[in-house]
Write an enzyme that holds these catalytic residues in place. Structure first.
Site, PDB file in Angstrom:
ATOM      1  N   ASN A 187     -11.557  -4.924   0.245  1.00  0.00           N
ATOM      2  CA  ASN A 187     -11.442  -3.464   0.369  1.00  0.00           C
ATOM      3  C   ASN A 187     -10.240  -2.897  -0.394  1.00  0.00           C
ATOM      4  O   ASN A 187      -9.824  -1.768  -0.143  1.00  0.00           O
ATOM      5  CB  ASN A 187     -11.442  -3.024   1.845  1.00  0.00           C
ATOM      6  CG  ASN A 187     -10.337  -3.672   2.657  1.00  0.00           C
ATOM      7  OD1 ASN A 187      -9.414  -4.243   2.091  1.00  0.00           O
ATOM      8  ND2 ASN A 187     -10.428  -3.574   3.962  1.00  0.00           N
TER       9      ASN A 187
ATOM     10  N   ARG B 206       0.794  -0.257   6.287  1.00  0.00           N
ATOM     11  CA  ARG B 206       0.889  -0.474   7.730  1.00  0.00           C
ATOM     12  C   ARG B 206       1.841   0.559   8.322  1.00  0.00           C
ATOM     13  O   ARG B 206       2.905   0.841   7.757  1.00  0.00           O
ATOM     14  CB  ARG B 206       1.411  -1.880   8.057  1.00  0.00           C
ATOM     15  CG  ARG B 206       0.375  -2.979   7.878  1.00  0.00           C
ATOM     16  CD  ARG B 206      -0.810  -2.851   8.857  1.00  0.00           C
ATOM     17  NE  ARG B 206      -1.850  -3.846   8.659  1.00  0.00           N
ATOM     18  CZ  ARG B 206      -2.972  -3.647   7.973  1.00  0.00           C
ATOM     19  NH1 ARG B 206      -3.214  -2.492   7.387  1.00  0.00           N
ATOM     20  NH2 ARG B 206      -3.873  -4.601   7.881  1.00  0.00           N
TER      21      ARG B 206
ATOM     22  N   GLN C 125      -2.608   0.427  17.277  1.00  0.00           N
ATOM     23  CA  GLN C 125      -3.939   0.968  16.971  1.00  0.00           C
ATOM     24  C   GLN C 125      -4.925   0.533  18.038  1.00  0.00           C
ATOM     25  O   GLN C 125      -4.917  -0.662  18.365  1.00  0.00           O
ATOM     26  CB  GLN C 125      -4.403   0.484  15.598  1.00  0.00           C
ATOM     27  CG  GLN C 125      -3.635   1.158  14.495  1.00  0.00           C
ATOM     28  CD  GLN C 125      -4.251   1.000  13.112  1.00  0.00           C
ATOM     29  OE1 GLN C 125      -3.763   1.568  12.169  1.00  0.00           O
ATOM     30  NE2 GLN C 125      -5.295   0.242  12.966  1.00  0.00           N
TER      31      GLN C 125
ATOM     32  N   HIS D 239      -7.324   5.002  10.269  1.00  0.00           N
ATOM     33  CA  HIS D 239      -7.515   3.691   9.623  1.00  0.00           C
ATOM     34  C   HIS D 239      -8.956   3.477   9.124  1.00  0.00           C
ATOM     35  O   HIS D 239      -9.674   2.591   9.594  1.00  0.00           O
ATOM     36  CB  HIS D 239      -7.114   2.533  10.556  1.00  0.00           C
ATOM     37  CG  HIS D 239      -6.715   1.310   9.769  1.00  0.00           C
ATOM     38  ND1 HIS D 239      -5.961   0.288  10.276  1.00  0.00           N
ATOM     39  CD2 HIS D 239      -6.977   0.952   8.481  1.00  0.00           C
ATOM     40  CE1 HIS D 239      -5.777  -0.640   9.347  1.00  0.00           C
ATOM     41  NE2 HIS D 239      -6.385  -0.253   8.248  1.00  0.00           N
TER      42      HIS D 239
HETATM   43  P1  NDP Z   1      -1.617  -8.114  -2.144  1.00  0.00           P
HETATM   44  O1  NDP Z   1      -1.281  -9.396  -1.463  1.00  0.00           O
HETATM   45  O2  NDP Z   1      -2.501  -8.140  -3.327  1.00  0.00           O
HETATM   46  O3  NDP Z   1      -0.288  -7.357  -2.584  1.00  0.00           O
HETATM   47  C1  NDP Z   1       0.841  -7.236  -1.811  1.00  0.00           C
HETATM   48  C2  NDP Z   1       2.016  -7.096  -2.748  1.00  0.00           C
HETATM   49  O4  NDP Z   1       3.176  -6.810  -1.992  1.00  0.00           O
HETATM   50  C3  NDP Z   1       2.305  -8.368  -3.541  1.00  0.00           C
HETATM   51  O5  NDP Z   1       2.433  -8.018  -4.906  1.00  0.00           O
HETATM   52  C4  NDP Z   1       3.617  -8.850  -2.946  1.00  0.00           C
HETATM   53  O6  NDP Z   1       4.424  -9.490  -3.863  1.00  0.00           O
HETATM   54  C5  NDP Z   1       4.249  -7.540  -2.565  1.00  0.00           C
HETATM   55  N1  NDP Z   1       5.306  -7.601  -1.565  1.00  0.00           N
HETATM   56  C6  NDP Z   1       5.353  -8.290  -0.412  1.00  0.00           C
HETATM   57  N2  NDP Z   1       6.472  -7.995   0.265  1.00  0.00           N
HETATM   58  C7  NDP Z   1       7.161  -7.118  -0.492  1.00  0.00           C
HETATM   59  C8  NDP Z   1       8.405  -6.454  -0.328  1.00  0.00           C
HETATM   60  N3  NDP Z   1       9.179  -6.670   0.745  1.00  0.00           N
HETATM   61  N4  NDP Z   1       8.797  -5.595  -1.289  1.00  0.00           N
HETATM   62  C9  NDP Z   1       8.027  -5.396  -2.387  1.00  0.00           C
HETATM   63  N5  NDP Z   1       6.846  -5.990  -2.589  1.00  0.00           N
HETATM   64  C10 NDP Z   1       6.412  -6.846  -1.656  1.00  0.00           C
HETATM   65  O7  NDP Z   1      -2.196  -7.178  -1.005  1.00  0.00           O
HETATM   66  P2  NDP Z   1      -3.102  -5.875  -1.158  1.00  0.00           P
HETATM   67  O8  NDP Z   1      -2.573  -5.059  -2.270  1.00  0.00           O
HETATM   68  O9  NDP Z   1      -4.528  -6.234  -1.148  1.00  0.00           O
HETATM   69  O10 NDP Z   1      -2.782  -5.176   0.248  1.00  0.00           O
HETATM   70  C11 NDP Z   1      -1.470  -4.736   0.565  1.00  0.00           C
HETATM   71  C12 NDP Z   1      -1.405  -4.340   2.023  1.00  0.00           C
HETATM   72  O11 NDP Z   1      -2.226  -3.201   2.225  1.00  0.00           O
HETATM   73  C13 NDP Z   1      -1.975  -5.396   2.996  1.00  0.00           C
HETATM   74  O12 NDP Z   1      -1.004  -6.355   3.348  1.00  0.00           O
HETATM   75  C14 NDP Z   1      -2.382  -4.552   4.165  1.00  0.00           C
HETATM   76  O13 NDP Z   1      -1.301  -4.420   5.059  1.00  0.00           O
HETATM   77  C15 NDP Z   1      -2.681  -3.193   3.552  1.00  0.00           C
HETATM   78  N6  NDP Z   1      -4.122  -2.917   3.571  1.00  0.00           N
HETATM   79  C16 NDP Z   1      -4.556  -1.805   4.236  1.00  0.00           C
HETATM   80  C17 NDP Z   1      -5.888  -1.525   4.321  1.00  0.00           C
HETATM   81  C18 NDP Z   1      -6.378  -0.299   5.009  1.00  0.00           C
HETATM   82  O14 NDP Z   1      -7.551  -0.244   5.376  1.00  0.00           O
HETATM   83  N7  NDP Z   1      -5.558   0.719   5.187  1.00  0.00           N
HETATM   84  C19 NDP Z   1      -6.905  -2.437   3.752  1.00  0.00           C
HETATM   85  C20 NDP Z   1      -6.339  -3.496   2.965  1.00  0.00           C
HETATM   86  C21 NDP Z   1      -5.002  -3.745   2.931  1.00  0.00           C
HETATM   87  P3  NDP Z   1       4.101 -10.889  -4.568  1.00  0.00           P
HETATM   88  O15 NDP Z   1       2.682 -11.283  -4.309  1.00  0.00           O
HETATM   89  O16 NDP Z   1       4.398 -10.571  -5.976  1.00  0.00           O
HETATM   90  O17 NDP Z   1       5.011 -11.857  -3.946  1.00  0.00           O
END
Ligand code: NDP
Length: 386
Positions: A147, A285, A314, A333
């Site tokens: 998603n 989140r 939630q 959400h």
């Molecule tokens: P990804 O794993 O593809 O991306 C997360 C990114 O965040 C990675 O690039 C990671 O870095 C980076 N990251 C982690 N911690 C930090 C930090 N402290 N500071 C800066 N960057 C950080 O996940 P998605 O993009 O698919 O999803 C992201 C979040 O979105 C999910 O964890 C979830 O909580 C939320 N989400 C919400 C949804 C909704 O329905 N509202 C649905 C799907 C997701 P790196 O990998 O480079 O280490």
């Protein structure tokens, strides 16, 4: 034979199945980075159906029962006497969704003596105590990418809704009024604004790519810098930290996972370093924000708008202040649970279960915790950010 406990959001109040607005959804061939779409051996649903609620059962209930498994589907998850808590002690698999999270806390994991797999239908497994799951040898998996684009589209929608003040204008139109001066008094063009993306993972990059054609100036921070050619292509300015990024933007889109390092990150101090009248869109989140600091920032005008569809806990209580704070564009959400997304995460759930039940390796990109440690996607997104 396994016992599979599914915690899904309740059916629509006026009954299941709903009337569908469209007869089908587009067929995709792969995800943007080339990752293949879910590859279950079979599916028993029509893509585009409402699958995420109790009667939808993620389209896997009949299949699981026909294979002899014990399946419980419930939305009752709150309190010690909930059906979830009653059924948990002998469950082998728990399937939950970020939209209606069955929080697998340390205490609940202690009770779940048989639990082997905590499966998230969607993305974001922070409702599971991941360290405790690792300690107990429980596998945690989710349908990576299922998603991400849905959330990116919702993010663009919210950015435009806030900056142009769309919701207020729509209210005026719906209420039989024609007050143009009032309707446009908070309405701006996005063009030319500085837009920041915090965390350039799957969603963050999809947001960058979708906002670039609006001729905005794009900034980002991620704990791993993006390749130089990507930065050049989208004319991205990299900042060294979240704190370094936020003072430079008019609009901030938050896409970090919820981890100990991001929980409560946006407190009054950090919000006050933003430009006066900045906008925040956070579909990541809710707990990344200090709830009351956001309300105060909107009331004082430090923030001009806040939108997102993630809350804590939630479902959000009826009196949650984010429901009524000024200039909010909140949704309950829903960004990652469009009917299109449901088809993908339901198929991915089936793929993971087919592998788990046949003792086959679960795809690496779906893994968050496995073999007593963070694994797959979890090893980069969750562990390194601690
Ligand atoms: P990804 O794993 O593809 O991306 C997360 C990114 O965040 C990675 O690039 C990671 O870095 C980076 N990251 C982690 N911690 C930090 C930090 N402290 N500071 C800066 N960057 C950080 O996940 P998605 O993009 O698919 O999803 C992201 C979040 O979105 C999910 O964890 C979830 O909580 C939320 N989400 C919400 C949804 C909704 O329905 N509202 C649905 C799907 C997701 P790196 O990998 O480079 O280490």
């Amino acid at each position: 034979m396994a016992k599979i406990l599914m915690v899904l959001y309740p059916d629509p109040a006026d009954g299941y199945p709903p009337q569908y607005a469209r007869e089908s959804i587009p067929e995709l061939s792969k995800y943007p980075d080339g990752q293949s779409l879910p590859t279950p051996d079979n599916i028993d649903f029509t893509p585009g159906e409402l699958l995420g609620c109790v009667s939808g059962g993620l389209g896997i209930v009949d299949w699981l029962k026909s294979e002899g498994h014990d399946v419980v589907v419930t939305s009752d998850k709150e309190g010690e006497d909930s059906e979830f808590d009653r059924e948990l002690p002998d469950a082998d698999v728990v399937i939950s969704q970020p939209f209606w999270p069955a929080y697998l806390t340390k205490e609940r994991l202690e009770k779940a003596k048989n639990l082997k797999l905590a499966l998230t239908a969607g993305i974001g497994s922070d409702h599971v105590d991941l360290d405790e799951a690792a300690k107990r040898g429980i596998t945690v998996a989710e349908e990576t990418y299922s998603n991400s684009i849905s959330v990116a589209e919702h993010t663009v929608l919210m950015v435009l809704a806030l900056v142009r003040d769309y919701l207020h204008q729509h209210d005026i139109s719906r209420n039989g009024r024609w007050d143009i001066a009032e309707a446009v008094s908070r309405s701006y063009d996005l063009e030319g604004m500085d837009v920041g993306v915090l965390a350039a993972g799957r969603i963050g990059r999809a947001v960058i790519e979708r906002l670039a054609p609006f001729d905005v100036k794009l900034h980002y921070f991620d704990q791993h810098r993006l390749p130089e050619d990507y930065e050049k292509k989208y004319n991205l300015t990299f900042h060294e930290s979240a704190e370094a990024l936020v003072p430079h933007v008019d609009v901030l889109c938050i896409h970090t996972p919820l981890t100990p390092s991001t929980e409560g990150m946006f407190d009054e101090k950090l919000l006050n370093t933003m430009r006066h009248g900045a906008y925040i869109v956070n579909p990541a989140r809710g707990a990344i924000m200090d709830r009351d600091a956001v309300v105060r920032a909107l009331e004082s005008g430090q923030l001009a708008g806040y939108a997102g569809d993630v809350w804590y806990p939630q479902p959000a209580p009826e009196d949650h202040p984010w429901r009524t704070m000024p200039h909010n564009g909140m949704t309950p959400h829903t960004s990652g649970s469009s009917l299109s997304a449901q088809a993908r995460y339901a198929a991915g759930t089936r793929e993971i279960l087919e592998d788990f039940l046949a003792n086959r390796q679960i795809r690496d990109e779906y893994l968050i915790v496995d073999g007593g440690d963070y694994a797959g996607t979890g090893a980069s997104s969750y562990r390194q950010s601690k």
